[in-house]
Design a protein around this motif. Structure first.
Motif, PDB file in Angstrom:
ATOM      1  N   THR A 134     -10.085  35.449  46.089  1.00 18.42           N
ATOM      2  CA  THR A 134      -8.958  36.672  45.256  1.00 18.42           C
ATOM      3  C   THR A 134      -7.398  35.354  45.286  1.00 18.42           C
ATOM      4  O   THR A 134      -7.550  34.559  45.989  1.00 18.42           O
ATOM      5  CB  THR A 134      -8.525  37.492  46.822  1.00 18.42           C
ATOM      6  OG1 THR A 134      -9.591  38.123  47.189  1.00 18.42           O
ATOM      7  CG2 THR A 134      -7.596  38.578  46.266  1.00 18.42           C
TER       8      THR A 134
ATOM      9  N   ARG B 257       3.141  33.383  47.011  1.00 23.11           N
ATOM     10  CA  ARG B 257       2.902  33.046  48.271  1.00 23.11           C
ATOM     11  C   ARG B 257       3.027  32.294  49.089  1.00 23.11           C
ATOM     12  O   ARG B 257       3.915  31.447  48.568  1.00 23.11           O
ATOM     13  CB  ARG B 257       1.497  32.906  47.315  1.00 23.11           C
ATOM     14  CG  ARG B 257       0.597  32.715  49.230  1.00 23.11           C
ATOM     15  CD  ARG B 257      -0.744  32.073  48.574  1.00 23.11           C
ATOM     16  NE  ARG B 257      -0.633  30.631  48.109  1.00 23.11           N
ATOM     17  CZ  ARG B 257      -1.679  29.638  46.936  1.00 23.11           C
ATOM     18  NH1 ARG B 257      -3.096  29.756  48.003  1.00 23.11           N
ATOM     19  NH2 ARG B 257      -1.731  28.952  47.098  1.00 23.11           N
TER      20      ARG B 257
ATOM     21  N   TRP C 267      -3.381  36.196  43.338  1.00 22.63           N
ATOM     22  CA  TRP C 267      -2.345  37.463  42.980  1.00 22.63           C
ATOM     23  C   TRP C 267      -1.829  37.195  42.049  1.00 22.63           C
ATOM     24  O   TRP C 267      -2.115  36.565  40.841  1.00 22.63           O
ATOM     25  CB  TRP C 267      -1.617  36.744  44.806  1.00 22.63           C
ATOM     26  CG  TRP C 267      -0.996  35.329  44.154  1.00 22.63           C
ATOM     27  CD1 TRP C 267       0.071  35.441  43.864  1.00 22.63           C
ATOM     28  CD2 TRP C 267      -1.689  33.909  44.408  1.00 22.63           C
ATOM     29  NE1 TRP C 267       0.595  34.054  43.913  1.00 22.63           N
ATOM     30  CE2 TRP C 267      -0.151  33.774  44.213  1.00 22.63           C
ATOM     31  CE3 TRP C 267      -2.924  34.521  45.122  1.00 22.63           C
ATOM     32  CZ2 TRP C 267      -0.907  31.844  44.367  1.00 22.63           C
ATOM     33  CZ3 TRP C 267      -3.161  32.578  44.923  1.00 22.63           C
ATOM     34  CH2 TRP C 267      -1.795  32.013  44.493  1.00 22.63           C
TER      35      TRP C 267
ATOM     36  N   ASN D  66       0.027  32.729  39.274  1.00 23.18           N
ATOM     37  CA  ASN D  66      -1.838  32.709  39.515  1.00 23.18           C
ATOM     38  C   ASN D  66      -2.528  31.970  38.579  1.00 23.18           C
ATOM     39  O   ASN D  66      -3.595  32.657  38.499  1.00 23.18           O
ATOM     40  CB  ASN D  66      -2.003  34.100  39.616  1.00 23.18           C
ATOM     41  CG  ASN D  66      -1.536  34.632  38.513  1.00 23.18           C
ATOM     42  OD1 ASN D  66      -1.917  34.784  37.777  1.00 23.18           O
ATOM     43  ND2 ASN D  66      -2.108  36.128  38.463  1.00 23.18           N
TER      44      ASN D  66
ATOM     45  N   LEU E 254       2.868  36.483  52.252  1.00 25.18           N
ATOM     46  CA  LEU E 254       2.683  37.313  51.225  1.00 25.18           C
ATOM     47  C   LEU E 254       4.353  37.965  50.212  1.00 25.18           C
ATOM     48  O   LEU E 254       4.465  38.648  51.624  1.00 25.18           O
ATOM     49  CB  LEU E 254       1.815  38.037  50.350  1.00 25.18           C
ATOM     50  CG  LEU E 254       0.784  37.986  49.811  1.00 25.18           C
ATOM     51  CD1 LEU E 254      -0.765  38.852  49.782  1.00 25.18           C
ATOM     52  CD2 LEU E 254       0.281  36.981  49.004  1.00 25.18           C
TER      53      LEU E 254
ATOM     54  N   LEU F 299      -6.270  32.614  47.914  1.00 30.42           N
ATOM     55  CA  LEU F 299      -5.604  33.467  49.211  1.00 30.42           C
ATOM     56  C   LEU F 299      -5.839  32.442  49.690  1.00 30.42           C
ATOM     57  O   LEU F 299      -7.485  32.834  49.979  1.00 30.42           O
ATOM     58  CB  LEU F 299      -5.760  34.577  48.798  1.00 30.42           C
ATOM     59  CG  LEU F 299      -4.217  35.311  48.048  1.00 30.42           C
ATOM     60  CD1 LEU F 299      -4.224  36.742  48.345  1.00 30.42           C
ATOM     61  CD2 LEU F 299      -3.258  34.792  47.876  1.00 30.42           C
TER      62      LEU F 299
END
Length: 356
Positions: free
Chosen positions: A51, A59, A53, A10, A27, A21
């Protein structure tokens, strides 16, 4: 999975669509304490704010021109998809999957329109489940507010003066005739904590009629309330159908208090007790506990309150019961659709019959 871009880290990226996202991203749980949890798949429904993760999640972004993300989501929820996922799970201190192994999995690739049709059928069932869940939550909030408003001026009495707590029991595990092939609901604390909207419609374990007749595991009628007393303490459930329960719970049969008032009385009394204890001393409930817990009670006003609240709680129970049917239909259709044994048209008819 050649039609999917895999990303795990991320870290910031120059391209915003890679760093955050988006709707229909898949996910995957990269690691888990359980074998079942490793590789578990979820799909991003909506994103309203940027957002990202964490690194324990992989992902996967699907090329929408070549594959359907909802179809792949349902595939990885199917028995076939889970079996394939388990082939890449590594078990060391915890179960986990690697990005490179996930990318190599071969998944079914029917024509895109067929993928979309399958996802629409299963999605319709999930949408109806979500709508029922929201309806149940709203009906319970209204019922709770109605209970509060109607009982605000009622006298407070000790629970032990109007309720008779019943301690449950566990049939002997060594007696196969008490458990094998049983179809009678038997509740443990986990059934209460996992009950949607506090409504118990099914249990993880079931016992036989012989166990009901010969042991302390006596069934209470629908409308009864179960309170967890040990381990996970102070969780409350109400019975949508008759059920017995183990000795870590107390049961309350509708008697002096009608079913709806009984439910809210027990629920609110235990919530107040937990709030006062701050979780430090409220770790076990015994019969003596009910000599110190209070509830609102007015024998004259109770029938009028029950008439107002009962229909709302019936909406909750009906919604949860329907969700059970819808989920069973979805789970039955899922592997057949994924394997090609069932045509989409037939699945649509089954979904419509189930109420979606």
């Amino acid at each position: 999975m050649p039609d999917i871009e895999m990303v795990r880290v991320n870290a910031p990226s120059a391209a915003e669509d890679r760093a955050y996202l988006k709707k229909n991203d898949l996910l995957f749980a990269r690691r888990s304490l359980t074998l079942e949890g490793a590789g578990k798949c979820a799909i991003v429904a909506e994103v309203t704010t940027p957002t990202t993760w964490e690194s324990s999640i992989i992902r996967a972004r699907v090329d929408a021109n070549r594959a359907s993300a909802p179809f792949l989501y349902y595939y990885f929820r199917s028995p076939q998809g889970r079996r394939q996922m388990e082939t890449i799970v590594e078990q060391v201190a915890a179960a986990g999957i690697r990005l490179t192994d996930l990318a190599k999995l071969n998944v079914p690739s029917p024509p895109l329109p067929e993928q979309q049709a399958i996802a629409e059928v299963l999605g319709a069932l999930d949408d109806k489940i979500a709508a029922n869940t929201a309806l149940a939550a709203t009906a319970e909030r209204i019922a709770s507010a109605t209970y509060d408003a109607m009982t605000r001026t009622w006298p407070r009495v000790l629970m032990s003066t109007v309720l008779d707590p019943i301690l449950g029991g566990t049939p002997a595990r060594a007696r196969e005739d008490y458990w094998a092939g049983g179809d009678q609901l038997w509740i443990s604390a986990r059934d209460i904590t996992s009950a949607p909207s506090h409504v118990v419609v099914d249990t993880a374990e079931k016992i036989t009629s012989a166990a009901l007749a010969e042991t302390k595991a006596k069934a209470l009628p629908a409308g009864s309330v179960i309170l967890t007393a040990r381990g996970t303490v102070g969780e409350v459930g109400r019975l949508a159908r008759p059920a017995s329960f183990n000795q870590s719970c107390y049961g309350f049969r509708p008697d002096v208090l009608p079913p709806s008032l009984l439910y809210f009385a027990v629920l609110q009394a235990t919530e107040r007790a937990k709030a006062v204890a701050h979780g430090s001393v409220f770790d076990t409930i015994t019969k003596a506990t009910f000599d110190h817990l209070h509830l609102a009670w007015d024998e004259v006003q109770a029938p009028r309150a029950e008439v107002q609240i009962a229909p709302l709680l019936q909406v909750v129970a009906t919604s949860i019961e329907e969700n059970r049917t819808l989920a069973a239909t979805r789970d039955a259709l899922l592997p057949q659709l994924m394997s090609g044994k069932l045509r989409v048209r037939d699945a649509e008819a089954a979904a419509s019959e189930a109420g979606a």
